[in-house]
Scaffold this motif. Structure first.
Motif, PDB file in Angstrom:
ATOM      1  N   ILE A 130      42.866  39.191  42.751  1.00 52.01           N
ATOM      2  CA  ILE A 130      43.091  39.914  44.002  1.00 52.01           C
ATOM      3  C   ILE A 130      42.517  41.318  43.885  1.00 52.01           C
TER       4      ILE A 130
ATOM      5  N   GLY B 254      49.341  44.011  49.502  1.00 57.04           N
ATOM      6  CA  GLY B 254      50.413  43.055  49.244  1.00 57.04           C
ATOM      7  C   GLY B 254      51.464  42.978  50.329  1.00 57.04           C
TER       8      GLY B 254
ATOM      9  N   SER C 118      45.997  41.230  39.792  1.00 57.30           N
ATOM     10  CA  SER C 118      45.821  42.232  40.841  1.00 57.30           C
ATOM     11  C   SER C 118      45.032  43.417  40.297  1.00 57.30           C
TER      12      SER C 118
ATOM     13  N   ASN D  84      43.928  47.092  41.556  1.00 58.73           N
ATOM     14  CA  ASN D  84      44.235  48.027  42.639  1.00 58.73           C
ATOM     15  C   ASN D  84      44.370  49.429  42.054  1.00 58.73           C
TER      16      ASN D  84
ATOM     17  N   MET E  76      51.456  44.329  45.767  1.00 60.01           N
ATOM     18  CA  MET E  76      50.739  43.212  45.164  1.00 60.01           C
ATOM     19  C   MET E  76      50.912  43.215  43.648  1.00 60.01           C
ATOM     20  N   ASN E  77      50.983  44.406  43.069  1.00 55.40           N
ATOM     21  CA  ASN E  77      51.130  44.515  41.614  1.00 55.40           C
ATOM     22  C   ASN E  77      52.476  43.978  41.134  1.00 55.40           C
TER      23      ASN E  77
ATOM     24  N   ALA F 129      52.206  40.196  40.745  1.00 56.64           N
ATOM     25  CA  ALA F 129      51.101  39.720  39.927  1.00 56.64           C
ATOM     26  C   ALA F 129      51.552  39.464  38.493  1.00 56.64           C
TER      27      ALA F 129
END
Length: 313
Positions: A259, A264, A280, A282, A289-290, A293
């Protein structure tokens, strides 16, 4: 009535729905499965090869795009075939069709269903709730039911014979609400990201369109398909809407999801959270999102892409 009626304008989705209907029957909802096609004899013959009873419905003047007329036809067919559960696909047209059909039949309705389980004395329908923030098991208590299953929730029914019996049924007198002027083929991509084992997903953290060739090269090295968050397709128009992942796109279950620059939001994560491994990348260490992940790399995407490619070559 105790039958289960299956319909989708897409043959592939109709084959998935046959398996979904079988799951409903195993759980105790309905018994005999009856699939229908509308103005599509070729589809009827393909569905019949799975061993279910199929009716080829002739409804002159009814276009596939006319969901109001389709709902009228299916409602009448369900009464003729004595079906109290109607199974549809929860794609864009299917969701609209489900609502219209439920209103015509005064039936209970659930869309985006992805699994079936027993819930006490009722049949539980598993679906995302609260905008995808959670998963709920819900039941329909009315005697007539409309259930729309998420595409990809079940495998396609297997072919068991070279041919099957197709019954004919003509429905007349349905008033068209849409007049078809012209049809043009949609520019559709040949790939289906739902079937990909590896996905490289582009988010708004990929700030420049000039970086997409590096993303494409990375996907090629990994043997992956490219997916994206909704704004990348609908706002920036960098990629096709067929590649959107999430609540308004596709639900994917790859073995690996890389990703790139996705914050997220739940509308996205609902479509990728069932991936076996999520990586992830980022620059925002606090991106949601982290948190979901398996592996996280906090860095700028522009810096990460060349280093990924160097390491993988």
């Amino acid at each position: 009535m105790a039958g289960t009626l299956v319909y989708s304008q897409s043959t592939e989705l109709a084959l998935e729905l046959i398996e979904a209907a079988r799951a409903l029957c195993r759980a105790g909802l309905g018994d005999e499965i009856k699939a229908i096609s509308i103005n599509n004899r070729a589809q009827a013959e393909e569905l019949a090869s799975t061993g279910v009873n199929v009716w080829s419905i002739k409804a002159e003047g009814v276009a596939i795009a006319d969901t109001a007329a389709l709902a009228s036809v299916i409602a009448r067919v369900s009464k003729v075939l004595e079906s109290d559960t109607i199974v549809l696909s929860s794609d864009r047209r299917g969701k609209e069709l489900a609502g219209r059909l439920a209103a015509k039949l005064d039936a209970g309705c659930l869309t985006d269903v992805k699994a079936v389980e027993t819930a006490g004395q009722e049949v539980g329908l598993v679906r995302n709730a609260l905008g995808g923030a959670t998963v709920a098991v819900q039941t329909i208590t009315s005697s007539l039911k409309v259930v729309a299953f998420a595409p990809g929730a079940f495998p396609c029914a297997e072919k068991v014979s070279d041919s099957g019996i197709v019954n004919e049924l003509e429905i007349t007198g349905t008033k068209a609400t849409v007049r078809m002027i012209e049809t043009r083929p949609k520019d559709a991509e040949s790939t289906d990201i739902r079937k990909a084992k590896t996905l490289v997903v582009v988010g708004q953290g990929v700030e420049n369109k000039e970086d997409l060739p590096l993303v494409e090269e990375l996907a090629s090295v990994l043997g992956a398909e490219i997916g994206c968050s909704k704004p990348v397709a609908t706002d920036k128009k960098w990629l096709s809407e067929d590649r959107v992942i999430g609540l308004s796109g596709k639900t994917c279950q790859p073995e690996l999801a890389l990703i790139l620059g996705v914050s997220g939001q739940v509308q996205f994560t609902v479509g990728i959270r069932e991936a076996k491994v999520i990586v992830s990348v980022n620059k925002d260490e606090n991106a949601y999102m982290n948190q979901m992940a398996d592996y996280v790399l906090v860095t700028d995407i522009k810096k990460a892409l060349p280093e990924f490619l160097q390491a993988l070559r």
